[in-house]
Motif scaffolding. Sequence first.
Motif, short mmCIF file in Angstrom:
data_model
loop_
_atom_site.label_atom_id
_atom_site.label_comp_id
_atom_site.label_asym_id
_atom_site.label_seq_id
_atom_site.Cartn_x
_atom_site.Cartn_y
_atom_site.Cartn_z
N ALA A 1 0.98 -1.16 -0.06
CA ALA A 1 0.08 0.27 0.03
C ALA A 1 1.16 1.34 -0.02
O ALA A 1 0.66 2.18 -0.69
N THR A 2 2.07 1.36 1.02
CA THR A 2 2.83 2.40 0.93
C THR A 2 3.43 2.47 -0.46
O THR A 2 3.62 3.77 -0.94
N TYR A 3 3.78 1.44 -1.16
CA TYR A 3 4.62 1.74 -2.35
C TYR A 3 3.78 2.52 -3.27
O TYR A 3 4.34 3.27 -4.28
N LEU A 4 2.46 2.11 -3.42
CA LEU A 4 1.65 2.86 -4.61
C LEU A 4 1.73 4.26 -4.33
O LEU A 4 1.50 5.13 -5.22
N THR A 5 1.45 4.66 -3.08
CA THR A 5 1.47 6.15 -3.04
C THR A 5 2.77 6.91 -3.28
O THR A 5 2.86 7.72 -3.74
N LEU A 6 4.13 6.30 -2.63
CA LEU A 6 5.20 6.76 -2.94
C LEU A 6 5.72 6.88 -4.47
O LEU A 6 6.22 7.77 -4.78
N ASN A 7 5.34 5.81 -5.11
CA ASN A 7 5.64 5.87 -6.50
C ASN A 7 4.74 7.04 -7.14
O ASN A 7 5.52 7.57 -8.06
N GLU A 8 3.62 7.30 -6.90
CA GLU A 8 2.92 8.23 -7.30
C GLU A 8 3.51 9.65 -7.11
O GLU A 8 3.79 10.41 -7.98
N MET A 9 4.02 9.71 -5.58
CA MET A 9 4.65 10.98 -5.47
C MET A 9 5.97 11.13 -6.37
O MET A 9 6.36 12.43 -6.67
N ARG A 10 6.69 10.19 -6.29
CA ARG A 10 7.82 10.03 -7.13
C ARG A 10 7.67 10.67 -8.56
O ARG A 10 8.41 11.29 -9.25
N GLN A 11 6.75 10.07 -9.30
CA GLN A 11 6.27 10.57 -10.85
C GLN A 11 5.90 11.99 -10.55
O GLN A 11 6.23 12.69 -11.74
N LYS A 12 5.37 12.66 -9.63
CA LYS A 12 4.72 13.90 -9.86
C LYS A 12 5.79 14.82 -9.28
O LYS A 12 5.74 16.14 -9.77
N CYS A 13 6.81 14.44 -8.44
CA CYS A 13 7.75 15.39 -8.07
C CYS A 13 8.71 15.82 -9.03
O CYS A 13 9.33 15.05 -10.17
N THR A 14 9.22 17.03 -9.11
CA THR A 14 10.10 17.64 -9.94
C THR A 14 11.52 18.20 -9.28
O THR A 14 12.34 18.59 -10.29
N ASP A 15 11.66 18.02 -8.16
CA ASP A 15 12.76 18.24 -7.44
C ASP A 15 13.72 17.21 -7.37
O ASP A 15 13.60 15.97 -6.70
N PRO A 16 14.88 17.09 -8.24
CA PRO A 16 15.66 15.84 -8.27
C PRO A 16 16.07 15.17 -6.91
O PRO A 16 16.43 14.22 -6.70
N LYS A 17 16.48 16.28 -5.84
CA LYS A 17 16.92 16.03 -4.51
C LYS A 17 15.86 14.83 -3.97
O LYS A 17 16.09 14.02 -3.06
N VAL A 18 14.57 15.45 -4.06
CA VAL A 18 13.50 14.86 -3.27
C VAL A 18 13.23 13.54 -4.06
O VAL A 18 13.00 12.42 -3.43
N VAL A 19 13.39 13.52 -5.28
CA VAL A 19 13.08 12.10 -6.10
C VAL A 19 14.16 11.24 -5.60
O VAL A 19 13.59 9.89 -5.38
N ARG A 20 15.36 11.45 -5.36
CA ARG A 20 16.36 10.56 -4.82
C ARG A 20 16.15 10.21 -3.75
O ARG A 20 16.10 8.97 -3.08
N TYR A 21 15.62 10.77 -2.72
CA TYR A 21 15.21 10.61 -1.29
C TYR A 21 13.83 9.44 -1.66
O TYR A 21 14.07 8.72 -0.68
N ILE A 22 13.00 9.82 -2.32
CA ILE A 22 11.86 9.02 -2.31
C ILE A 22 12.44 7.70 -2.78
O ILE A 22 11.79 6.69 -2.29
#
Length: 510
Positions: A319-340
């Motif tokens: 369940a957690t992965y589905l939400t995190l993956n969606e957040m990763r796809q929408k995120c535009t900040d490379p630093k945050v994407v790496r953290y996710i």
Amino acid sequence: MIIERSSTWKEGFIERLENRESWDNWTLYKMSYDVVKTNLITDFTGLQSPKYLPNLTPLPHQLEVAQTVIERMNGKAILADEVGLGKTIEAGLIMKEYLIRGLVKKALILAPASLINQWVEELNHKFYIPAIAYRKNYGLDHYNVVVMSMDMAKRSPHKEHIYEQDYDLIIVDEAHKLKNHKTKNYEFVQDLKKKFCLLLTATPIQNNLFELFHLISLLKPGHLGDYETFQAAFSASKHNWENDEFLKVLVNQVMVRNRRQDTGIEWTSRRVQTIPIQFTQQEKEVYDMILELKNISPEFSSPFTMITLQKEMCSSKEATYLTLNEMRQKCTDPKVVRYIEEIIQKLVALEINAKAEKAYEIITEANDKVILFTEYRASQAYLQWYLHSKGITSVIFNGKFKASKRDWMKQLFKDHAQVLIATESGGEGINLQFCHHVINYDLPWNPMKLEQRIGRVHRLGQEHDVHIYNLAIEQTIEEDILELLHVKIDVFEKAVGELDSILSTFKQSI
């Protein structure tokens, strides 16, 4: 309209006069007299309907509710018996009584789609009321008793067709879904003409006092004053107010509520446990990384997003992965994407789900049929796989299933599987008295959802003590949920009345 004097009586009169024929037939007269006398209702007190219901033996509390609503509440009431005491039977008795007395000719029942067939079957077979389930191509003019889903009724063109009808009686099942006065459901029911109206819900308060205010205002506008007057008169906030007893008097003028212990029926007991669970070190590390997200980027500072992720992590990595993956796809900040992505890597590497292991332990010890409630379909799929790997048979049950598939899953659970893994919407309206173990794998914010879940098994026909297991992970959001659940239970009991046990004492458990 033209009124003319009739002379057709003359021929018969002269014939009998001249030929000395008999003026009447005593046998026919006596038969006619007996028919009229049988149908004559000389007193408005008391119920006539039970003698017309050979397929139904109502329980004393159900008869008392019907009589109270008709004689004291003028057919406008909230039927708030605890889950499993037969609110549908009570509503059927009231409808039958009004039909017999000629006070109701057309009635509309609004219910969740999953309960429509159940309503139609009970009205037809138990009450001899010719109800039909509404379909899109039906003309409402031609049917007197119609059962329809709320979702369909509130949409055009059905909404406009309903407004054109002169319904004498409106029944709303699962009426707690009208708790928010800003929704289309609420507005739709508010605009219906309501000569008589019944709102059926075991949980007239789910989160706060104002839900009860809006429900009563829907039934009898002005009974508690307007919003500002009510708030001022009782110094009311969501979870606190003054003049408890006076408010209960006003509420009881429009609400009938029976508890199991009031019915005179011998009920089995509820045995409730709140079971603390500890994350593994690896799970705790991922949970803490998720909490850190709000400090990494303002983009993820939304309380809703963070609460959702925390709850999902307490349920399953799937369940957690589905939400995190969606957040990763929408995120535009490379630093945050790496953290996710770092969180996702650690998430995927997790091999143990501490809560699932505890659920398996409970299921094994029960050695009997168990209903397991989760809030996420991803967790449903994971739990079915996990239990299968341990040799436990299970079936899935959720709100996406059509009625036929729901019935089939219920039958598979009864005949073959040990565990039914259900979501909140999936558990709505199903009766499973053959089971007496319930695991609340994920805790809801709303205590009345727990009561509804337990009510699937702790109802008329249950022959065993019911065992309830509430799972909560220590030092996570689930501790906060438990605390708030106790606050909301206190609100319910102050305004409506005592509840059967749904949570064991918090401080003893966590």
